[in-house]
Enzyme design. Structure first.
Site, PDB file in Angstrom:
ATOM      1  N   GLU A  84     -29.078 -11.599 -11.154  1.00 23.95           N
ATOM      2  CA  GLU A  84     -28.826 -10.836 -12.306  1.00 23.95           C
ATOM      3  C   GLU A  84     -29.026  -9.231 -12.229  1.00 23.95           C
ATOM      4  O   GLU A  84     -28.759  -8.321 -12.978  1.00 23.95           O
ATOM      5  CB  GLU A  84     -29.430 -11.533 -13.487  1.00 23.95           C
ATOM      6  CG  GLU A  84     -28.922 -12.703 -14.037  1.00 23.95           C
ATOM      7  CD  GLU A  84     -27.210 -12.547 -14.315  1.00 23.95           C
ATOM      8  OE1 GLU A  84     -26.681 -11.607 -14.665  1.00 23.95           O
ATOM      9  OE2 GLU A  84     -26.621 -13.528 -14.553  1.00 23.95           O
ATOM     10  N   GLU A 115     -39.201 -29.255  -0.983  1.00 24.94           N
ATOM     11  CA  GLU A 115     -40.271 -28.952  -1.455  1.00 24.94           C
ATOM     12  C   GLU A 115     -41.601 -29.028  -0.858  1.00 24.94           C
ATOM     13  O   GLU A 115     -42.710 -28.523  -0.937  1.00 24.94           O
ATOM     14  CB  GLU A 115     -40.785 -29.265  -3.069  1.00 24.94           C
ATOM     15  CG  GLU A 115     -41.152 -30.806  -3.158  1.00 24.94           C
ATOM     16  CD  GLU A 115     -40.930 -30.821  -4.479  1.00 24.94           C
ATOM     17  OE1 GLU A 115     -42.177 -31.373  -4.873  1.00 24.94           O
ATOM     18  OE2 GLU A 115     -40.174 -30.867  -5.566  1.00 24.94           O
TER      19      GLU A 115
END
Length: 383
Positions: A84, A115
């Site tokens: 963004e 992870e």
């Protein structure tokens, strides 16, 4: 064999009891109470977050990068915030980006096990060539994600500034900044995409927005560095030029056309007295080849003591009359800026005081739904 204490994000919330037996409306009320706890957790973390905002602004100002590192929900949130920034603040995509465990595939679907890969975390930092001018922000609700901790360790080894955003107060890796969001247990134990994720999303939005405000990409609450690549953004750019310079929509569009749709340059041109076709300068209506700018930040402008503006090689304008008009306009603009800043400071002080006192919607909402909306005792007891 000693067992490590269970992270607070894995514990069971008292309000989780009997969720499956509730009617849907009551179920949602109880789940939504977690969102309110997330908001309060962010409010309690504003002081360390402010230090992190300043660190991010400093890194970007000095030519470095803001880089997020995360796995699962945390990684996706980092990627979302990074994506963004270019359209909103006009920054190159390489300056704010995200390292996500499992790569691009993990943005669309879960890549289980990614992870836990410490080597991949360190390797990703090396591939990104993280260095001493950069800031790496690790995002991990539990504060123990191996991929994230390895990324932070490698970034630190390479001289970068580091930070951790976590919902676990017990997480204390070696980092320069630690932002702890005490969201407590989830109503679905371990599902940190809920209030822990909500709090992390808010923090990342505050971090990037705060940094770019500090860097001058926002003026009076309006974007002045946005990239108007769509019709919606072009309309927003026109409104912003109108509001910040006092010109008409037609004049704003003309200024934007002339500046290549650079909002900041269009505003500066308007405030400098350059109105499209409406003002004759240097006696002939032309600027004699006139405006040289190296990017939006460097401007070869000087101001004389009388308030008139001269540009390198272009003369001093049309004379004292125009100088007085421009000076008066700038003075009125400065007064408006001071008024807005005073109001913003007063609002911020009021918000800070409410957070310190704990005055928010808790009492009003709690009165309506006492069982669901008041946080469980273990939420407030976590330290």
């Amino acid at each position: 064999m000693r067992h490590r204490p269970l992270p607070v994000t894995e514990r069971v919330h008292p309000a989780a009891s009997g969720l499956e037996r509730l009617p849907t409306s009551r179920l949602l009320v109880r789940l939504h109470a977690g969102d309110l706890e997330a908001v309060r957790a962010v409010g309690r973390a504003l002081v360390p977050l402010a230090a992190l905002v300043d660190a991010a602004a400093r890194a970007l100002r000095e030519g470095g990068r803001l880089v997020y590192a995360g796995a699962g929900t945390s990684g996706r949130l980092g990627a979302l915030d990074a994506a963004e920034c270019p359209p909103t603040f006009g920054v190159d995509p390489s300056r704010v980006h995200a390292i996500v465990a499992g790569g691009d595939l993990a943005l669309r679907r879960s890549v289980e096990g990614a992870e836990d890969d410490r080597q991949a975390g360190a390797a990703a930092v090396r591939r990104a060539r993280i260095g001493s001018r950069d800031l790496l922000v690790g995002i991990s609700a539990s504060g123990s994600t191996p991929f994230v901790l390895a990324a932070l360790g490698e970034a630190r080894r390479r001289g970068a500034a580091t930070a951790l955003v976590t919902s676990n107060p017990a997480a204390r890796p070696a980092v320069d900044h630690r932002v702890v969001l005490e969201t407590g247990p989830e109503r679905v134990a371990g599902s940190t995409r809920m209030k822990a994720g909500t709090a992390a999303k808010m923090v990342l939005g505050l971090l990037s927005t705060g940094a770019f405000v500090r860097l001058g990409a926002v003026r009076e609450g309006r974007m002045i560095a946005l990239r108007p690549a769509s019709e919606k953004l072009r309309r927003r750019a026109i409104r912003n030029v109108q509001a910040l310079s006092g010109v008409s929509a037609a004049a704003a569009r003309a200024l934007l056309d002339r500046s290549g749709w650079d909002v900041r340059s269009a505003i500066d041109a308007a405030l400098g007295g350059e109105r499209s076709g409406s003002r004759s300068e240097s006696g002939s209506g032309s600027r004699s080849g006139s405006r040289s700018r190296s990017g939006s930040e460097s401007r070869s402008e000087s101001r004389s003591g009388s308030g008139s503006r001269s540009r390198s090689g272009t003369g001093t304008g049309t004379g004292t009359g125009t100088g007085r008009v421009n000076s008066g306009r700038r003075l009125r603009g400065n007064r408006r800026v001071l008024q807005v800043r005073r109001r913003a400071a007063a609002d911020a002080e009021a918000i800070r005081d409410r957070h310190l006192r704990g005055d928010d919607e808790r009492d009003e909402l709690g009165e309506r739904h006492p069982d669901e909306l008041r946080p469980g005792p273990d939420v407030l007891a976590v330290h």
